[in-house]
Scaffold this active site. Sequence first.
Site, PDB file in Angstrom:
ATOM      1  N   ASN A 119      16.692  28.839  28.885  1.00  0.00           N
ATOM      2  CA  ASN A 119      17.176  28.778  27.507  1.00  0.00           C
ATOM      3  C   ASN A 119      17.141  27.363  26.948  1.00  0.00           C
ATOM      4  OD1 ASN A 119      17.778  31.497  26.993  1.00  0.00           O
ATOM      5  ND2 ASN A 119      19.797  31.347  27.938  1.00  0.00           N
ATOM      6  N   LYS A 179      15.300  31.931  18.782  1.00  0.00           N
ATOM      7  CA  LYS A 179      16.323  32.272  19.772  1.00  0.00           C
ATOM      8  C   LYS A 179      17.377  31.177  19.862  1.00  0.00           C
ATOM      9  CE  LYS A 179      17.300  33.761  24.444  1.00  0.00           C
ATOM     10  NZ  LYS A 179      16.851  33.970  25.826  1.00  0.00           N
ATOM     11  N   GLY A 227      15.658  31.363  41.410  1.00  0.00           N
ATOM     12  CA  GLY A 227      16.893  31.630  40.689  1.00  0.00           C
ATOM     13  C   GLY A 227      16.999  33.121  40.418  1.00  0.00           C
ATOM     14  N   ALA A 228      17.089  33.899  41.498  1.00  0.00           N
ATOM     15  CA  ALA A 228      17.020  35.359  41.381  1.00  0.00           C
ATOM     16  C   ALA A 228      18.379  35.970  41.102  1.00  0.00           C
ATOM     17  CB  ALA A 228      16.421  35.956  42.653  1.00  0.00           C
ATOM     18  N   GLY A 229      19.015  35.518  40.013  1.00  0.00           N
ATOM     19  CA  GLY A 229      20.266  36.107  39.575  1.00  0.00           C
ATOM     20  C   GLY A 229      20.010  37.325  38.717  1.00  0.00           C
ATOM     21  N   SER A 254      27.021  33.945  26.864  1.00  0.00           N
ATOM     22  CA  SER A 254      26.892  33.402  28.220  1.00  0.00           C
ATOM     23  C   SER A 254      27.749  32.157  28.415  1.00  0.00           C
ATOM     24  CB  SER A 254      25.427  33.081  28.522  1.00  0.00           C
ATOM     25  OG  SER A 254      24.925  32.107  27.611  1.00  0.00           O
TER      26      SER A 254
END
Length: 324
Positions: free
Chosen positions: A102, A204, A7-9, A273
């Site tokens: 998350n 968080k 998941g190389a975003g 987000s």
Amino acid sequence: MKICIFGAGAIGGYLGAKLAQTDAQVSMIARGPHLEAMQDNGLTLMDENGYVNVDVIASDTASFLGPQDYVFITLKAHSVPPVVDKIAPLIGPDTTVVSAVNGVPWWYFYGLDGPHKNTRLASVDPGDAQWNTFTPEKTLGCVVYPAAEVVQPGVIRHIEGNRFTLGEPSGEKSPRALALSKKLIEAGLKAPVRPKIRDEIWVKLWGNLSFNPISALTHATLEQLCTDPGTRAVARAMMVEAQQVAETLGVKFPITVDKRIDGGAAVGAHRTSMWQDLDAGRPMEIDALVGSVAELGDLVGVETPTVDTLLALIKLRAVTAGTA
């Protein structure tokens, strides 16, 4: 050390670009124009120091890469269960899966003493896909703090933050956690190994749980929703309910609710987000950030009426936006 970023975003790309500047063998799983750009021109990172371009192994097929020492999963939470079979070829007998996602993690109750030990969470791991494929004993917790964005295919802009907190579900400072921490620090990142990773997850989550759905529904920035008396009160009620759930599970919060909200206001005119995903027509992380807290409330017998209300509203918003 072989490290794959699945998941190389934005966040995965930032992490991969930093690690690629060490002696680690870094590979990236991506797709589309972003993948093509990395294959053709490498990965470029823009930060306060300027530009750096690094060569990385980029592919859309995990079986091409084979088993890794560490696999970072940096997808949105709801995107992981459908692709566990695609991640599986990266996992060998000695692989550590770093869950950099998350919300409440799917492994939350693994090895946790008490009546809920090894409980599975349907809201974040439907059908136990991750529990059965990754297996909790291979998993290392990670709380992600950096903000970054993909400004164009193959180019990542770092916005702020460089901390990736690590933690074993058991709380021990294991050799695998310490070795990864050392490599991340070598890459110029902060990577403390915490004995109580669940406490940090909740701090968080406190913000994500409340700020994200409120901003998506109102299109208010963090500064606006945290300073407007009405929305601040809604966020505070959600956070108080979440705190009651978490404390029932043994979590200790190092700061107060109001200080956490003030911290959100200090970020300024930031679009969360969930709001960004809604505007872009992408699915939102509803279950991991909000639904999981409602599920945990039911599990421990703590009522969460404000959380439940916002959950119903944001779920319907997803339906009307066509992203559910």
